[in-house]
Design an enzyme around this catalytic site. Structure first.
Site, PDB file in Angstrom:
ATOM      1  N   ARG A 109      -4.547 108.127 -26.432  1.00 28.12           N
ATOM      2  CA  ARG A 109      -3.604 106.998 -26.609  1.00 28.12           C
ATOM      3  C   ARG A 109      -3.173 106.810 -28.059  1.00 28.12           C
ATOM      4  NH1 ARG A 109      -7.176 104.986 -22.841  1.00 28.12           N
ATOM      5  NH2 ARG A 109      -6.281 105.029 -20.770  1.00 28.12           N
TER       6      ARG A 109
ATOM      7  N   LYS B 217      10.152 109.530 -34.823  1.00 26.10           N
ATOM      8  CA  LYS B 217      10.612 110.016 -33.517  1.00 26.10           C
ATOM      9  C   LYS B 217       9.900 111.329 -33.238  1.00 26.10           C
ATOM     10  CE  LYS B 217      15.259 108.160 -32.946  1.00 26.10           C
ATOM     11  NZ  LYS B 217      16.679 108.531 -32.730  1.00 26.10           N
TER      12      LYS B 217
ATOM     13  N   GLU C 282      22.136 118.229 -42.311  1.00 19.18           N
ATOM     14  CA  GLU C 282      21.583 116.867 -42.200  1.00 19.18           C
ATOM     15  C   GLU C 282      21.660 116.139 -43.549  1.00 19.18           C
ATOM     16  OE1 GLU C 282      20.678 115.440 -39.337  1.00 19.18           O
ATOM     17  OE2 GLU C 282      19.831 116.957 -37.999  1.00 19.18           O
TER      18      GLU C 282
ATOM     19  N   LYS D  29      16.970 107.328 -45.279  1.00 21.68           N
ATOM     20  CA  LYS D  29      16.399 107.242 -43.936  1.00 21.68           C
ATOM     21  C   LYS D  29      15.333 106.154 -43.883  1.00 21.68           C
ATOM     22  CE  LYS D  29      14.884 109.474 -39.827  1.00 21.68           C
ATOM     23  NZ  LYS D  29      14.740 110.670 -39.045  1.00 21.68           N
TER      24      LYS D  29
ATOM     25  N   GLU E   4      15.721 101.926 -33.145  1.00 24.52           N
ATOM     26  CA  GLU E   4      17.123 102.228 -32.837  1.00 24.52           C
ATOM     27  C   GLU E   4      17.778 101.220 -31.906  1.00 24.52           C
ATOM     28  OE1 GLU E   4      17.955 106.455 -32.662  1.00 24.52           O
ATOM     29  OE2 GLU E   4      19.625 106.047 -31.318  1.00 24.52           O
TER      30      GLU E   4
ATOM     31  N   ARG F 256      20.039 102.238 -36.811  1.00 17.94           N
ATOM     32  CA  ARG F 256      19.468 103.593 -36.809  1.00 17.94           C
ATOM     33  C   ARG F 256      20.348 104.581 -36.068  1.00 17.94           C
ATOM     34  NH1 ARG F 256      13.124 105.554 -36.160  1.00 17.94           N
ATOM     35  NH2 ARG F 256      13.609 107.759 -36.411  1.00 17.94           N
TER      36      ARG F 256
ATOM     37  N   ASN G 158      22.709 109.289 -35.961  1.00 16.52           N
ATOM     38  CA  ASN G 158      23.156 110.229 -34.931  1.00 16.52           C
ATOM     39  C   ASN G 158      24.583 110.714 -35.179  1.00 16.52           C
ATOM     40  OD1 ASN G 158      20.710 109.842 -33.609  1.00 16.52           O
ATOM     41  ND2 ASN G 158      21.500 108.051 -32.524  1.00 16.52           N
TER      42      ASN G 158
ATOM     43  N   HIS H 157      25.725 113.934 -33.734  1.00 13.61           N
ATOM     44  CA  HIS H 157      24.679 114.431 -32.830  1.00 13.61           C
ATOM     45  C   HIS H 157      25.086 114.480 -31.364  1.00 13.61           C
ATOM     46  CE1 HIS H 157      22.153 114.402 -36.316  1.00 13.61           C
ATOM     47  NE2 HIS H 157      21.096 114.752 -35.629  1.00 13.61           N
TER      48      HIS H 157
ATOM     49  N   HIS I 171      24.536 117.834 -29.815  1.00 15.26           N
ATOM     50  CA  HIS I 171      23.606 118.099 -28.716  1.00 15.26           C
ATOM     51  C   HIS I 171      24.312 118.768 -27.540  1.00 15.26           C
ATOM     52  CE1 HIS I 171      20.406 114.985 -30.156  1.00 15.26           C
ATOM     53  NE2 HIS I 171      20.349 116.109 -30.815  1.00 15.26           N
TER      54      HIS I 171
ATOM     55  N   HIS J  14      20.291 123.702 -34.771  1.00 12.70           N
ATOM     56  CA  HIS J  14      20.517 122.253 -34.685  1.00 12.70           C
ATOM     57  C   HIS J  14      21.393 121.745 -35.846  1.00 12.70           C
ATOM     58  CE1 HIS J  14      19.724 118.048 -33.842  1.00 12.70           C
ATOM     59  NE2 HIS J  14      19.352 117.893 -35.096  1.00 12.70           N
TER      60      HIS J  14
HETATM   61  P1  NAD Z   1      12.366 124.746 -36.822  1.00 14.87           P
HETATM   62  O1  NAD Z   1      11.174 123.911 -36.895  1.00 14.87           O
HETATM   63  O2  NAD Z   1      12.565 125.594 -35.623  1.00 14.87           O
HETATM   64  O3  NAD Z   1      12.429 125.683 -38.110  1.00 14.87           O
HETATM   65  C1  NAD Z   1      13.475 126.617 -38.220  1.00 14.87           C
HETATM   66  C2  NAD Z   1      12.903 128.027 -38.489  1.00 14.87           C
HETATM   67  O4  NAD Z   1      12.425 128.089 -39.821  1.00 14.87           O
HETATM   68  C3  NAD Z   1      11.735 128.399 -37.604  1.00 14.87           C
HETATM   69  O5  NAD Z   1      11.877 129.754 -37.237  1.00 14.87           O
HETATM   70  C4  NAD Z   1      10.531 128.250 -38.510  1.00 14.87           C
HETATM   71  O6  NAD Z   1       9.476 129.116 -38.171  1.00 14.87           O
HETATM   72  C5  NAD Z   1      11.104 128.613 -39.840  1.00 14.87           C
HETATM   73  N1  NAD Z   1      10.458 128.020 -40.998  1.00 14.87           N
HETATM   74  C6  NAD Z   1      10.014 126.740 -41.126  1.00 14.87           C
HETATM   75  N2  NAD Z   1       9.608 126.523 -42.376  1.00 14.87           N
HETATM   76  C7  NAD Z   1       9.769 127.689 -43.057  1.00 14.87           C
HETATM   77  C8  NAD Z   1       9.557 128.079 -44.394  1.00 14.87           C
HETATM   78  N3  NAD Z   1       9.101 127.222 -45.313  1.00 14.87           N
HETATM   79  N4  NAD Z   1       9.843 129.356 -44.731  1.00 14.87           N
HETATM   80  C9  NAD Z   1      10.325 130.233 -43.819  1.00 14.87           C
HETATM   81  N5  NAD Z   1      10.598 129.905 -42.550  1.00 14.87           N
HETATM   82  C10 NAD Z   1      10.310 128.646 -42.179  1.00 14.87           C
HETATM   83  O7  NAD Z   1      13.704 123.894 -36.952  1.00 14.87           O
HETATM   84  P2  NAD Z   1      14.160 122.703 -37.898  1.00 14.87           P
HETATM   85  O8  NAD Z   1      15.565 122.994 -38.213  1.00 14.87           O
HETATM   86  O9  NAD Z   1      13.211 122.432 -39.004  1.00 14.87           O
HETATM   87  O10 NAD Z   1      14.079 121.446 -36.922  1.00 14.87           O
HETATM   88  C11 NAD Z   1      14.912 121.342 -35.793  1.00 14.87           C
HETATM   89  C12 NAD Z   1      14.260 120.393 -34.813  1.00 14.87           C
HETATM   90  O11 NAD Z   1      14.117 119.114 -35.421  1.00 14.87           O
HETATM   91  C13 NAD Z   1      15.083 120.170 -33.566  1.00 14.87           C
HETATM   92  O12 NAD Z   1      14.243 120.291 -32.441  1.00 14.87           O
HETATM   93  C14 NAD Z   1      15.572 118.738 -33.690  1.00 14.87           C
HETATM   94  O13 NAD Z   1      15.736 118.113 -32.442  1.00 14.87           O
HETATM   95  C15 NAD Z   1      14.468 118.124 -34.477  1.00 14.87           C
HETATM   96  N6  NAD Z   1      14.854 116.910 -35.220  1.00 14.87           N
HETATM   97  C16 NAD Z   1      14.072 115.816 -35.074  1.00 14.87           C
HETATM   98  C17 NAD Z   1      14.368 114.666 -35.759  1.00 14.87           C
HETATM   99  C18 NAD Z   1      13.471 113.476 -35.653  1.00 14.87           C
HETATM  100  O14 NAD Z   1      13.820 112.393 -36.135  1.00 14.87           O
HETATM  101  N7  NAD Z   1      12.308 113.615 -35.084  1.00 14.87           N
HETATM  102  C19 NAD Z   1      15.489 114.624 -36.605  1.00 14.87           C
HETATM  103  C20 NAD Z   1      16.273 115.762 -36.729  1.00 14.87           C
HETATM  104  C21 NAD Z   1      15.941 116.915 -36.030  1.00 14.87           C
END
Ligand code: NAD
Length: 368
Positions: free
Chosen positions: A123, A145, A187, A228, A238, A242, A246, A249, A253, A267
């Site tokens: 939990r 999130k 972003e 942020k 949100e 907040r 988006n 987005h 999406h 993304h």
């Molecule tokens: P990711 O985590 O898939 O990383 C992208 C790639 O980079 C992966 O192949 C990873 O292995 C590689 N990588 C990571 N760090 C590295 C480093 N230092 N050196 C070399 N390679 C590295 O993708 P992302 O773009 O970081 O995140 C996208 C995700 O985030 C999506 O699922 C999206 O929905 C989510 N997201 C969440 C929020 C939130 O508020 N929670 C906000 C925006 C996006």
């Protein structure tokens, strides 16, 4: 080494985001200070673990913390029930209990999944974000999130669960593939576009130099995180403001769903195209002047980011199918499409008064 701190003030759920170079070497000390008697367990992905897990482990071990690690496949497909189940069962097997800490070492995929695993384990146990992508440092590691994707849509399963600490080490970004760095920049630009024209102007001047200049990069990360943190403090779950985060987005999406959440469209790239579309629609609806989308497109182009649907390789569904995917986005309220549009750069707002004919015209225009 200058370490900056941004506070995310949420009463009993408040925490610090530390931003700086070489921070990973201090991870053990910082985490010990947070929870002196806690056990820790690290979740990472294959790519990140190969590059940065040894440094994190060394830092944790230097502080007397054994650091077992679960290494999951890299990529968006990891945000799934299967991998979530694997992570939670592994954490139970590691005997992570209520007072212990889960550490997410990775990009947004690992942060979202490990954060959700921490949210539902017993939990709720605390977790620390060690974001390793630009996207994760400026966005996903902050704000609580967490979640995974459903076969029916992105991020449809999840929880709000704030981290206990975020350690954003700028040096970790040096190993990012150029495309992943650029996607994360989508972003960063979003923050200027949604609420800070002066920051967007700064990015127009300095964006191309960020990758090579850690000082500038740290400024961009700190500014984005501070924006942020302010928005999350005012609207944690949100209910209002907040939703501005988006921007781009709902379009993004839909495009990610249409391209199968993979290498075809990352993304951050989808968000970049989505931001350009949101500004195009804003002009067509008479909400802002043509100068704004022209500046957006020019800047994204200069940064090597896509800003038109036509830039996505391969076939895409038709406009009606794209609109249906947009309507599945979780930002839909009472079946009405809600979009973030803008009165100009830095002046975004949320509306459900979207003109369907103009939306179709914008999608069609972006394909051609
Ligand atoms: P990711 O985590 O898939 O990383 C992208 C790639 O980079 C992966 O192949 C990873 O292995 C590689 N990588 C990571 N760090 C590295 C480093 N230092 N050196 C070399 N390679 C590295 O993708 P992302 O773009 O970081 O995140 C996208 C995700 O985030 C999506 O699922 C999206 O929905 C989510 N997201 C969440 C929020 C939130 O508020 N929670 C906000 C925006 C996006």
């Amino acid at each position: 080494m200058i370490i900056e701190s941004v506070a995310v003030e949420l009463g009993p759920r408040s925490y610090e985001v530390l931003i700086g170079r070489g921070l990973i070497a201090e991870a053990g000390k910082r985490i010990r200070a947070l929870a002196p008697r806690a056990r820790v367990a690290v979740i990472s992905d294959e790519r990140v673990a190969g590059l940065h897990l040894p440094a994190l482990r060394a830092a944790l071990e230097a502080a007397g913390l054994a650091a077992p690690a679960l290494v999951l496949p890299a990529g968006e497909a990891t945000k799934s029930w299967d991998q979530l189940g694997r992570a939670v069962e592994w954490l139970i097997a590691q005997r992570i209990e209520r007072g212990d800490l889960v550490i997410a070492l990775g990009g947004g995929v690992i942060g979202d999944l490990a954060g959700f695993a921490a949210a539902i384990l017993r939990r709720g146990v605390r977790f620390v974000q060690v974001p390793t992508t630009l996207l994760a440092q400026v966005d996903s590691s902050v704000g609580g999130k967490t979640g995974i994707n459903s076969p029916q849509g992105k991020n449809l399963i999840g929880a709000f669960h704030q981290p206990a600490l975020v350690l954003a080490d700028i040096d970790l970004l040096a190993t990012l593939a150029p495309r992943d760095f650029r996607a994360g920049y989508g972003e960063v630009a979003k923050y200027g576009l949604l609420g800070d024209e002066a920051f967007f102007g700064w990015l127009e001047r300095h964006g191309p130099a960020l990758r090579e200049d850690p000082g500038l990069l740290q400024r961009a990360v700190r500014h984005s995180v501070a924006m942020k943190a302010g928005i999350v403090r005012r609207d944690e779950t949100e209910q209002g403001e907040r939703a501005l985060l988006n921007l781009g987005h709902t379009f993004g999406h839909a495009l990610e769903a249409a391209t199968g959440y993979g290498e075809r469209l990352l993304h951050g790239e989808a968000v970049a195209i989505g931001c350009a579309l949101a500004f195009e629609l804003s002009v067509r609806m008479g909400l802002c002047s043509q100068e704004a989308p022209s500046r957006v497109a020019a800047h994204l182009e200069r940064m090597g980011l896509p800003h038109r649907i036509a830039a996505i390789p391969g076939d895409l569904p038709d406009d009606e199918a794209l609109i249906a995917l947009m309507a599945q986005d979780k930002k839909v309220v009472d079946g009405r499409l809600r979009l973030v549009l803008a009165h100009g750069i830095g002046r975004a707002f949320v509306t459900d008064a979207v003109d369907g004919a103009l939306l179709r015209a914008v999608l069609a225009g972006s394909r051609g």
